[in-house]
Design a protein around this motif. Structure first.
Motif, mmCIF file in Angstrom:
data_model
loop_
_atom_site.group_PDB
_atom_site.id
_atom_site.type_symbol
_atom_site.label_atom_id
_atom_site.label_comp_id
_atom_site.label_asym_id
_atom_site.label_seq_id
_atom_site.Cartn_x
_atom_site.Cartn_y
_atom_site.Cartn_z
ATOM 1 N N ALA A 5 0.802 -1.221 0.000
ATOM 2 C CA ALA A 5 0.000 0.000 0.000
ATOM 3 C C ALA A 5 0.836 1.274 0.000
ATOM 4 O O ALA A 5 0.280 2.374 -0.088
ATOM 5 C CB ALA A 5 -0.924 0.013 1.230
ATOM 6 N N LEU A 6 2.167 1.154 0.065
ATOM 7 C CA LEU A 6 3.000 2.348 0.225
ATOM 8 C C LEU A 6 2.862 3.301 -0.950
ATOM 9 O O LEU A 6 2.762 4.528 -0.766
ATOM 10 C CB LEU A 6 4.462 1.941 0.411
ATOM 11 N N GLY B 191 -9.943 5.630 4.885
ATOM 12 C CA GLY B 191 -8.921 6.504 4.332
ATOM 13 C C GLY B 191 -7.512 6.006 4.573
ATOM 14 O O GLY B 191 -7.271 5.099 5.382
ATOM 15 N N ALA B 192 -6.562 6.655 3.872
ATOM 16 C CA ALA B 192 -5.169 6.204 3.909
ATOM 17 C C ALA B 192 -4.542 6.391 5.285
ATOM 18 O O ALA B 192 -3.763 5.543 5.740
ATOM 19 C CB ALA B 192 -4.364 6.955 2.850
ATOM 20 N N GLY C 128 -2.980 -9.674 4.719
ATOM 21 C CA GLY C 128 -2.604 -8.265 4.834
ATOM 22 C C GLY C 128 -3.119 -7.350 3.740
ATOM 23 O O GLY C 128 -3.797 -6.342 4.030
ATOM 24 N N PRO C 129 -2.831 -7.616 2.453
ATOM 25 C CA PRO C 129 -3.277 -6.704 1.396
ATOM 26 C C PRO C 129 -4.791 -6.490 1.336
ATOM 27 O O PRO C 129 -5.243 -5.340 1.207
ATOM 28 C CB PRO C 129 -2.739 -7.372 0.121
ATOM 29 N N PRO C 130 -5.632 -7.556 1.469
ATOM 30 C CA PRO C 130 -7.076 -7.287 1.495
ATOM 31 C C PRO C 130 -7.496 -6.438 2.692
ATOM 32 O O PRO C 130 -8.375 -5.580 2.571
ATOM 33 C CB PRO C 130 -7.694 -8.694 1.567
ATOM 34 N N LEU D 164 -9.365 -2.834 2.585
ATOM 35 C CA LEU D 164 -10.621 -2.603 3.313
ATOM 36 C C LEU D 164 -10.526 -1.369 4.195
ATOM 37 O O LEU D 164 -11.453 -0.542 4.229
ATOM 38 C CB LEU D 164 -10.939 -3.841 4.160
ATOM 39 N N VAL D 165 -9.402 -1.221 4.895
ATOM 40 C CA VAL D 165 -9.224 -0.069 5.789
ATOM 41 C C VAL D 165 -9.181 1.227 4.986
ATOM 42 O O VAL D 165 -9.830 2.224 5.333
ATOM 43 C CB VAL D 165 -7.949 -0.229 6.635
#
Length: 368
Positions: free
Chosen positions: A12-13, A141-142, A129-131, A135-136
């Motif tokens: 996600a970076l 938001g980021a 982790g990635p899913p 979702l978050v």
């Protein structure tokens, strides 16, 4: 928890940099380049220092604290300059925590089966982790994801502190520390250099295959993009039982033999992908891919720790083969778009490179 921390941040970076600092694609590439360079240097320096002190838990604790500070700085700051400095100064050393964990296991007497089983748990964290990150971000938001990463890093600090406390109590009681298992001997430096080179090549093929999968599925096979996600998800899910199985086989077969079986499976997988025309063969072929990844990721780490006498250096050097492999995958991807075979050429090249890596590993075994 260490696997989840990595699985939340790494994929996600790039999205975080775009969302929080409105970076262009070129800007994201530049920031990630210096961030990865910092991680590369830290993976060599920090584990080597830990080897000298024969203490891996202390640096692990620091890595967890650095991750906490990094997540909070990124969440609270709107300055791109602060973010870049934080990623380089804090993020690079913070990313060494996983390598230190494997080094601590080896130093504490963990067997090859223990190491590979732990790697399977790490893979499970990457499935989740990635899913979870997506979702978050979509729901809150980021910046919310950064707070989740901070919370996970607190748990990592707490568990590491608990291990340090347990070690201190054992020292006060006069208990002898566990002796590292002697499962082999160090290789010659020339043989180690060949092993490292072979693994950089193997990591490059894996990185190239994952990177090209979406384009291959949509533009070469003319399938919906969902099939790329299905294929990668199946490979990730099968990787866990493959790691558990290959760890047990490690008691009967040598590391080199198991990695050789993985190379054969990898070459077969890449060759199959170059010839595939439909979704079912695309998905079923992921069983070969899972065995290849299990051999490279699980047995490869065990091999590095066996042939390199210092656990920290061994784990850090193995981690850097992945970084170098990701860099090396670039030319393979570029050639794929420039040939008449198109994206299929990427898999043809990966099959050839995997066969080459197998020959190099054989040469290393012969030198030893």
């Amino acid at each position: 928890m260490w696997g989840l921390q990595s699985a939340l941040l790494s994929p996600a970076l790039a999205l975080l940099l775009v969302s929080l600092y409105d970076l262009s694609a070129a800007g994201v590439g530049g920031v990630l380049a210096v961030y990865n360079a910092s991680g590369f240097v830290a993976s060599l320096v920090v584990p080597a220092l830990a080897d000298r002190r024969r203490d891996y838990l202390g640096p692990m604790l620091v890595a967890g604290l650095l991750t906490l500070l990094l997540a909070l700085l990124l969440a609270l700051s709107s300055s791109l300059g602060v973010a870049v400095v934080a990623l380089v100064v804090l993020g690079g050393p913070a990313g060494v925590g996983v390598s230190l964990l494997y080094a601590h296991l080896r130093h504490s007497g963990a067997s090859r089966v223990d190491i590979v089983d732990t790697r399977a748990i790490f893979s499970f964290a990457w499935v989740a982790g990635p899913p979870l990150a997506s979702l978050v971000i979509s729901g809150f938001g980021a910046r919310a994801l950064l707070l989740v990463i901070a919370a996970v890093s607190v748990l990592n600090v707490a568990t590491t502190a608990a291990m340090m406390s347990r070690r201190a109590r054992a020292a006060r009681r006069g208990d002898d520390p566990p002796a590292p298992l002697d499962e082999g001997r160090a290789m010659r430096r020339s043989a180690v250099a060949l092993v490292v080179s072979a693994f950089v090549v193997l990591q490059a093929t894996n990185s190239a295959a994952v990177s090209v999968m979406t384009l291959f599925v949509t533009r070469r096979l003319d399938l919906d993009v969902v099939w790329a996600g299905v294929a990668l998800s199946v490979a990730a899910a099968l990787e866990i039982p493959a790691l558990l199985l290959i760890g047990r086989l490690g008691t009967r077969f040598s590391d080199i033999a198991l990695i050789a079986s993985g190379c054969v499976a990898g070459a077969a997988y890449y060759s199959l992908m170059a010839a595939v025309h439909g979704p079912w063969l695309l998905v079923s072929g992921q069983a070969l891919n899972a065995w290849f990844v299990a051999a490279v990721a699980g047995v490869g780490l065990s091999l590095f720790q066996r042939v390199i006498p210092r656990p920290g250096v061994a784990s850090g050097l193995y981690a850097n083969t992945r970084r170098l492999g990701a860099i090396g995958s670039g030319p393979v991807l570029a050639l794929g778009s420039a040939t008449s075979l198109g994206y299929s050429f990427v898999f043809v090249a990966c099959a050839a490179l995997t066969a080459l890596a197998l020959l190099v590993l054989g040469s290393a075994a012969a030198l030893d």
